[in-house]
Design a protein around this motif. Sequence first.
Motif, PDB file in Angstrom:
ATOM      1  N   ALA A 176       7.449 -21.513  16.669  1.00 33.44           N
ATOM      2  CA  ALA A 176       6.165 -22.398  16.919  1.00 33.44           C
ATOM      3  C   ALA A 176       5.430 -21.829  18.207  1.00 33.44           C
ATOM      4  CB  ALA A 176       6.509 -23.699  16.817  1.00 33.44           C
ATOM      5  N   ASP A 177       5.948 -21.026  19.195  1.00 42.98           N
ATOM      6  CA  ASP A 177       5.401 -20.295  20.171  1.00 42.98           C
ATOM      7  C   ASP A 177       4.498 -18.990  19.355  1.00 42.98           C
ATOM      8  OD1 ASP A 177       6.674 -21.759  22.513  1.00 42.98           O
ATOM      9  OD2 ASP A 177       8.543 -21.024  21.582  1.00 42.98           O
ATOM     10  N   HIS A 178       5.069 -18.513  18.630  1.00 45.28           N
ATOM     11  CA  HIS A 178       4.475 -17.116  18.236  1.00 45.28           C
ATOM     12  C   HIS A 178       3.739 -17.420  16.952  1.00 45.28           C
ATOM     13  CE1 HIS A 178       7.279 -14.166  20.489  1.00 45.28           C
ATOM     14  NE2 HIS A 178       6.297 -14.671  21.209  1.00 45.28           N
ATOM     15  N   ALA A 184      -5.382 -20.083  18.510  1.00 44.65           N
ATOM     16  CA  ALA A 184      -4.501 -20.717  17.267  1.00 44.65           C
ATOM     17  C   ALA A 184      -3.490 -21.758  17.703  1.00 44.65           C
ATOM     18  CB  ALA A 184      -4.022 -19.675  16.376  1.00 44.65           C
ATOM     19  N   LYS A 185      -3.350 -22.957  17.295  1.00 47.22           N
ATOM     20  CA  LYS A 185      -2.388 -23.667  17.611  1.00 47.22           C
ATOM     21  C   LYS A 185      -1.500 -24.364  16.510  1.00 47.22           C
ATOM     22  CE  LYS A 185      -4.783 -24.659  21.501  1.00 47.22           C
ATOM     23  NZ  LYS A 185      -4.016 -24.057  22.955  1.00 47.22           N
ATOM     24  N   PHE A 186      -0.449 -24.831  16.850  1.00 50.15           N
ATOM     25  CA  PHE A 186       0.718 -25.132  15.862  1.00 50.15           C
ATOM     26  C   PHE A 186       0.298 -26.390  15.681  1.00 50.15           C
ATOM     27  CE2 PHE A 186       5.099 -26.853  15.415  1.00 50.15           C
ATOM     28  CZ  PHE A 186       5.285 -26.427  13.821  1.00 50.15           C
ATOM     29  N   ARG A 187       0.264 -26.842  14.069  1.00 45.07           N
ATOM     30  CA  ARG A 187      -0.024 -28.331  14.051  1.00 45.07           C
ATOM     31  C   ARG A 187       1.198 -28.937  13.150  1.00 45.07           C
ATOM     32  NH1 ARG A 187      -4.012 -29.296  17.347  1.00 45.07           N
ATOM     33  NH2 ARG A 187      -5.759 -27.913  17.243  1.00 45.07           N
ATOM     34  N   GLY A 188       2.215 -28.158  13.115  1.00 44.33           N
ATOM     35  CA  GLY A 188       3.442 -28.976  12.567  1.00 44.33           C
ATOM     36  C   GLY A 188       3.567 -28.402  11.277  1.00 44.33           C
ATOM     37  N   VAL A 199       1.954 -24.991   9.525  1.00 39.77           N
ATOM     38  CA  VAL A 199       0.391 -25.078   9.691  1.00 39.77           C
ATOM     39  C   VAL A 199      -0.191 -24.592  11.028  1.00 39.77           C
ATOM     40  CG1 VAL A 199      -1.532 -26.576   9.211  1.00 39.77           C
ATOM     41  CG2 VAL A 199       0.372 -26.959   7.814  1.00 39.77           C
ATOM     42  N   ALA A 200      -0.874 -23.785  10.952  1.00 44.19           N
ATOM     43  CA  ALA A 200      -1.652 -23.349  12.256  1.00 44.19           C
ATOM     44  C   ALA A 200      -3.119 -23.454  12.085  1.00 44.19           C
ATOM     45  CB  ALA A 200      -1.234 -22.055  12.668  1.00 44.19           C
ATOM     46  N   THR A 201      -4.045 -23.788  13.346  1.00 42.90           N
ATOM     47  CA  THR A 201      -5.325 -23.779  12.965  1.00 42.90           C
ATOM     48  C   THR A 201      -6.005 -23.131  14.156  1.00 42.90           C
ATOM     49  OG1 THR A 201      -5.709 -25.793  13.942  1.00 42.90           O
ATOM     50  CG2 THR A 201      -5.319 -25.990  11.689  1.00 42.90           C
TER      51      THR A 201
END
Length: 482
Positions: free
Chosen positions: A340-342, A388-392, A404-406
């Motif tokens: 979830a970091d990369h 880009a952000k991790f959305r779970g 999911v990433a946005t």
Amino acid sequence: MRRWLPCWFGWWFLAAAGAQDGEQLFTLYCSACHGADGKGANEGAFPPLAGSRWVSGEPERAIQIVLHGIHGPIEVAGRHYELEMPPQGAMLADEPLAAILSYVRSSWGNAGSAVTPEAVAAQRAAGLDRAGPWTAEEILSRYPLPLEASVLRDLLSRSYEGDWSELPDFAKLTAANVEEEHDGWLKVESAPFEDHFAMEWEGRFEAPETGEYEFLLDADDAAELRLDGESVVAVTGLGPMDGSRSQTGKVHLDAGSHAFWVGYVEAEGQQGIALGWKVGEGGGYRWLTPVQASIREDRLPIVVGPEDGRAVIYRNFIDGTTPRAIGVGFPGGMNLAWSADHLAPELIWTGAFIDGAAKWVDRGTRPSPPAGENVVKLSAERFLPEEAKFRGYQLDAEGNPTFVATWGNQTLREGWQPGACRDGVPCLVRSLSLAGGSASLRVPLGEFAAIESDAVMARDAGRSVAELRPGLTLTFRYRLPH
């Protein structure tokens, strides 16, 4: 459950402390845990003080531990403990505390200087704003353990740059760096590299007496000790230096000088080597490295894996990936670690999923390595835009995840599930879909040859890549080695 080290002190003791010396005070209030002989009560169930570097050197470290306590994992004389020693600063005045520590630092082979009440008072004042007990890592960062006098002489280190998963034939290599190690210590810091290198140390081991010697070795990644040209102990393969791979070896040595050689390989990630020795049964190890090793203790594994045909999620530190890793154990012995970091998959492997004992037995103090085999490193870096952000993640009915990433107006969905390759062999199926915006995304698939897909794949800097356009879904099948 952690065990407490209860050194009991009462108001009535403080009134009488002036009439008692350090040995009496220690026997009455500390020997229940540390033993009257300083070797640890209950056959070493508690940390020993005899011959311990924790109480030698400058006294500040020992004073701070007694004043504020210490908790969590700690290694003493090559053994791992998980204990709580409560703070005694509120119960012990400066004079009795100084008397106890002066006795400890001058007994059972310890040769430390006396501790004065003034030194205790100064440390008490320095820690007035401290709210809780120390951890071993925290206090050692401020008050490092003193180095022991080494029994190695004429020690020379050589460093070599390259990629190895086992010890190379050093005789065929040209050293990139050579150092005279005048302090007689094995230190990987002598190499001018952080990853992808090997080292060897040569010198003389001065055995102080004739007898059977036991050597304890641990490394991240591989290492071997040879004495007089013969292998004594080795750690093979790639893996962490956390006690799970430590090895011991025994050899009979006559008193005097013996040819000494150690080889070492570091692949990537963490690095380190620990080597200790002792003569005869019992007693602690003396160290030839600044870092000490943990003695591997057999324990029953706590196997984490899929149940009733449903994938299992493991959210804890996993060795070989980033701190925010999400492990997935699929039915059929296929496994994934997604960062979830990369925002990318980093490890896949076959067989057993995770041994949870590193989390639940060792209090989660060390990353859990993959419990299976055939570990494949897919990536170690971020390929999505920096914003880009991790959305779970979402789970389907079988527990299979979709991450999911946005970023901006685009959303990437990445699903993983067990499946079959074209010839029916089990494989991991990765699906990627991009929504929103108009920009395409170049997706690295990993340095992994056994990938099947109907999508067009290209090679870029030795890696398979694919172009993902908005509104499309691409599917890739990873054939894991068995």
